[in-house]
Structure formats: structure tokens, C-alpha cells
Design an enzyme around this catalytic site. Structure first.
Site, PDB file in Angstrom:
ATOM      1  N   HIS A  34       0.974  -1.213  -0.099  1.00 28.91           N
ATOM      2  CA  HIS A  34       0.058  -0.030   0.000  1.00 28.91           C
ATOM      3  C   HIS A  34       0.875   1.284   0.016  1.00 28.91           C
ATOM      4  CE1 HIS A  34       1.025   0.021   4.217  1.00 28.91           C
ATOM      5  NE2 HIS A  34       0.640  -1.067   4.391  1.00 28.91           N
ATOM      6  N   HIS A  37       4.025   1.414   2.061  1.00 34.17           N
ATOM      7  CA  HIS A  37       5.238   0.682   1.519  1.00 34.17           C
ATOM      8  C   HIS A  37       5.912   1.431   0.312  1.00 34.17           C
ATOM      9  CE1 HIS A  37       2.890  -2.953   2.791  1.00 34.17           C
ATOM     10  NE2 HIS A  37       4.098  -3.098   3.365  1.00 34.17           N
ATOM     11  N   GLN A  61       6.948 -15.488  12.312  1.00 36.16           N
ATOM     12  CA  GLN A  61       6.594 -14.367  13.032  1.00 36.16           C
ATOM     13  C   GLN A  61       5.114 -14.250  13.316  1.00 36.16           C
ATOM     14  OE1 GLN A  61       8.119 -11.222  10.069  1.00 36.16           O
ATOM     15  NE2 GLN A  61       6.341 -10.202  10.862  1.00 36.16           N
ATOM     16  N   GLY A 147       9.065   1.153   8.080  1.00 38.35           N
ATOM     17  CA  GLY A 147       8.113   2.011   8.645  1.00 38.35           C
ATOM     18  C   GLY A 147       7.934   2.248  10.430  1.00 38.35           C
ATOM     19  N   ASP A 150       5.273   0.240  12.829  1.00 35.33           N
ATOM     20  CA  ASP A 150       5.668  -0.735  13.686  1.00 35.33           C
ATOM     21  C   ASP A 150       6.890  -0.336  14.580  1.00 35.33           C
ATOM     22  OD1 ASP A 150       3.843  -2.930  12.436  1.00 35.33           O
ATOM     23  OD2 ASP A 150       4.713  -2.285  10.808  1.00 35.33           O
ATOM     24  N   ARG A 187      -3.479  -5.144   6.775  1.00 32.75           N
ATOM     25  CA  ARG A 187      -4.724  -5.708   7.614  1.00 32.75           C
ATOM     26  C   ARG A 187      -6.282  -4.775   7.627  1.00 32.75           C
ATOM     27  NH1 ARG A 187      -0.131  -7.769  11.082  1.00 32.75           N
ATOM     28  NH2 ARG A 187      -0.174  -9.924  10.713  1.00 32.75           N
TER      29      ARG A 187
HETATM   30  O1  PAF Z   1       6.906  -5.450   8.701  1.00 27.06           O
HETATM   31  C1  PAF Z   1       6.933  -6.294   7.899  1.00 27.06           C
HETATM   32  O2  PAF Z   1       6.405  -6.125   7.049  1.00 27.06           O
HETATM   33  C2  PAF Z   1       7.647  -7.532   8.466  1.00 27.06           C
HETATM   34  O3  PAF Z   1       7.775  -7.604   9.846  1.00 27.06           O
HETATM   35  C3  PAF Z   1       9.049  -7.597   8.005  1.00 27.06           C
HETATM   36  C4  PAF Z   1       9.868  -6.414   8.587  1.00 27.06           C
HETATM   37  C5  PAF Z   1       9.092  -7.531   6.461  1.00 27.06           C
HETATM   38  C6  PAF Z   1       9.676  -9.035   8.514  1.00 27.06           C
HETATM   39  O4  PAF Z   1       9.117 -10.013   7.993  1.00 27.06           O
END
Ligand code: PAF
Length: 281
Positions: A34, A37, A61, A147, A150, A187
Site C-alpha cells: 500500500h 510501502h 513471526q 515504517g 511498527d 490488515r
Molecule cells: O513489517 C513487516 O512487513 C515484516 O515484519 C518484515 C519486516 C518484512 C519482516 O517479515
């Protein structure tokens, strides 16, 4: 723009990019791209001659009850967006290429990973640190961009890179928001229209709390107000609304140095996170 799926081809392609002496930026993603990014790609292009994006939905993760299976996957449209944005190369391994049989190593970043999302999502930051450590080794970029949405992830990655002497500059890019203030996230696509409207309460509650602290109200009063606003809007449970030191993420009850106001709460099908920078008065 090349799309590369195996490590040998990646090594050769990165050598090719390096051949002209230009620097390389890496933008790690899980796809479903989006405007947030795209802001990372644009910032990467300002900083280096070459830009590599990775697309990898990292299974380690996600917790057992999280949305790994449902996580949006749209590689063709992601690749088109990256190509149009001037990205040179996409690194898109499958799970077996990233974690071949026998894979047995994990990176744990103690301290900064422990609270907040680390407490709510056990193992999440080990998964993030492990995959980002691998991506940084695989691409060996000069710069990697993440970003600020996060924010804890960014702090974990900065700590890992410092602790493991990884020769890369980590750049945090400010959060991109919709017109109503909601932080962009892959999401958000899970919301129905009524939930999407209610979700506005999160950036509003954060903004109101930040203004209240800036006026001189106590951190605890500002956080209580934010909690009330979120509850009124239907957020439940609220995992945390807190103020932490910007670097260590240790909770503070006064803003004496740069701090961060951070929130995580569920609204219907989505667990939303957001944060704002706080400066001393
Ligand atoms: O922020 C994300 O999209 C993910 O946590 C990352 C940094 C690509 C690791 O999988």
C-alpha cells in the site's frame, strides 16, 4: 525489474547491481503493498542508486492463532507497483528457500522485544529478527528501511543491527495515514465499512492524548482518556496504551526525553497498532 526466487540467483543479481559502484537499499515487506510501502520505496530511491524490495510472508513471526493463512498475497499487483515505483529487483523466496530443511537458528533481541507486542504476541519478534537478520545477510544492503508504524519492530531491528555489528544503516520512515488519520496497514482490508469508520477513533485518541501531555497534563490522565475513547469506539481488548522511552521502550510516567505514545487494541477482526512521537515540553 527482476523477480528472484533462489539464493544463488540473488547473490549473482546483487553482484550485478554492485558492479556499477552504486549503493543498495533494501525494503523488506510481506507484500500486500500500500502507500506506506511505496513511501519506503520512494525514500529508498532518494538515498541509494539501487532499490531491492523483498516480499516474503514470514511464517515464524505469526502466532498459532494469527492470520498466516489469511494474510493477503497479491504478488502480481505488488510487482507491478514496485516496477512502476522504480524498484530494481524483488527478492521473493518461498518458505523452503528461506527456511530449508534442518533450519535451526533464531535471533532473540532481549529487553526491547519483551513488553508491548512482544508480551501480547510471544515469539513474534524472534521471528521478525530472524528473518530480517537473514534478509540483511542475503542482500547485504547499505541501507534498510522500515515504517515507524511498527515502532517496536524498528527498535528491535536497530538493537539487533547494533549488537550483531551488521554494516547497514537502518532508516525509520514516518507512518503513512489515510485522510481520516488511520495508519495504513495491509490488515485494514479485513474491516467492514462500519468498522473502518470506527477505526478512526484510534488516531484521534492518540492525537488527543499527545495534545493533553503537550499541554502539561499528566501521562496517566492522558492515557486514561485515550483508553476511554477507544472503549467508547468499540475497541476490545486494549492490549496497551502507554508512553515509553523512544529508544529502550521502557515505560515512563513523564516525558523528559524523546518518548513514544504507543497503542494496540482489537476492533472486530483487526488488531490495530499505532504510535506518535512525544517530545519534552
Ligand atoms: O513489517 C513487516 O512487513 C515484516 O515484519 C518484515 C519486516 C518484512 C519482516 O517479515
Amino acid at each position: 525489474m527482476q523477480i528472484i526466487r533462489d539464493r544463488a540467483a540473488l547473490r549473482a543479481a546483487v553482484r550485478g547491481l554492485r558492479g556499477d559502484g552504486g549503493t543498495i537499499a533494501l525494503v523488506p515487506t510481506m507484500g500486500a503493498l500500500h502507500a506506506g510501502h511505496m513511501a519506503l520505496i520512494a525514500e529508498a530511491r532518494r538515498r541509494t542508486r539501487h532499490v531491492v524490495a523483498s516480499i516474503f510472508v514470514n511464517p515464524i513471526q505469526f502466532g498459532p492463532n494469527e492470520d498466516l493463512a489469511a494474510y493477503p498475497r497479491r504478488e502480481a499487483s505488488d510487482a507491478k507497483m514496485l516496477d512502476e515505483a522504480g524498484c530494481d529487483m524483488v527478492w521473493a523466496p518461498d518458505v523452503a528457500e528461506m527456511y530449508p530443511p534442518g533450519f535451526a537458528t533464531a535471533i532473540t533481541v532481549r529487553g526491547v522485544s519483551d513488553g508491548l507486542d512482544g508480551a501480547a504476541r510471544p515469539g513474534h519478534f524472534d521471528g521478525v529478527a530472524t528473518v530480517v537478520g537473514k534478509l540483511l545477510n542475503q542482500v547485504a544492503p547499505d541501507v534498510a528501511l522500515f515504517g515507524e508504524k511498527d515502532y517496536q519492530q524498528l527498535a528491535v531491528i536497530r538493537r539487533m543491527v547494533a549488537d550483531l555489528d551488521i554494516a547497514v544503516e537502518i532508516v525509520g520512515v514516518p507512518t503513512e495515514r489515510d485522510d481520516d488519520g488511520l495508519a495504513l496497514s495491509s490488515r485494514n482490508a479485513y474491516f467492514d465499512p462500519a468498522q473502518r469508520i470506527a477505526a478512526r477513533a484510534m488516531p484521534r485518541a492518540l492525537g488527543e492524548a499527545a495534545e493533553s501531555i503537550a499541554r502539561g497534563d499528566s501521562v496517566s490522565a492522558a492515557l486514561a482518556l485515550a483508553r476511554r475513547r477507544l472503549t467508547e469506539a468499540g475497541f476490545a481488548p486494549i492490549d496497551y496504551v502507554t508512553v515509553c522511552d523512544a529508544k529502550t521502550l521502557v515505560e515512563v510516567d513523564e516525558v523528559r526525553d524523546e518518548a513514544r505514545l504507543l497503542v494496540a487494541a482489537r476492533l472486530g477482526p483487526v488488531r490495530l497498532i499505532d504510535n506518535l512521537r512525544l517530545l519534552p515540553r
